[in-house]
Design a protein around this motif. Sequence first.
Motif, short mmCIF file in Angstrom:
data_model
loop_
_atom_site.label_atom_id
_atom_site.label_comp_id
_atom_site.label_asym_id
_atom_site.label_seq_id
_atom_site.Cartn_x
_atom_site.Cartn_y
_atom_site.Cartn_z
N ASP A 41 0.82 -1.21 0.00
CA ASP A 41 0.00 0.00 0.00
C ASP A 41 0.86 1.27 0.00
OD1 ASP A 41 -2.34 -1.49 -0.07
OD2 ASP A 41 -2.61 -1.43 2.11
N SER A 67 -8.06 -3.54 -4.82
CA SER A 67 -7.25 -2.90 -3.79
C SER A 67 -7.47 -3.51 -2.41
CB SER A 67 -7.54 -1.41 -3.74
OG SER A 67 -8.93 -1.17 -3.58
N GLU A 68 -8.58 -4.20 -2.23
CA GLU A 68 -8.87 -4.83 -0.93
C GLU A 68 -9.75 -6.05 -1.16
OE1 GLU A 68 -12.41 -2.26 0.94
OE2 GLU A 68 -10.64 -1.08 0.42
#
Length: 182
Positions: free
Chosen positions: A55, A108-109
Amino acid sequence: MTTYAALLRGINVGGSKKVPMADLRTLLTGLGHEAVATYLQSGNAVFTSDHGDEDSLADEITAAIEKHFGFTVDVLVRDHAYLESVREACPFPAAELEGRQLHVTYFSEPVDAARFEAIDQQAFLPEEFRLGDRALYLYAPEGLGRSKLAETLSKPRLLKGLVATSRNWNTVVKLAELTRVP
């Protein structure tokens, strides 16, 4: 040192977000990363780094691109172990398919199935999708450009709050190979 792939979303595919790969390599090297290489023109870079996590590296690259090029690009950074696990976990018979028929959308998640539960998968057959670890696998026998399911899966309401970027299976495999430390 860890080897990573940076996946840039939506560059060099029309529009105004042009990022020459030579400039991207220079930018990543200038950030202190080593063994920088790019793959194709669609925003895939491989590098090694001894600082940061996925990240923080993505944030660093996003900020550097905005400063250098004057526009924002969503960036996902993934290490070799993750890229290899995505390759290995493919729920479709990848060895029997053409690269254009199988795609992975990296998120992203983590996402849960509830996000996609309103999609009637039967209505799109023979196209199919399956969820994985921060990834969605899409089987589109006629390719992504003709896929009605891909169009449905990319609707903003389904992807709200996520960074999502897709790669065909050939690129998925190649990025896992390029990030492997000899």
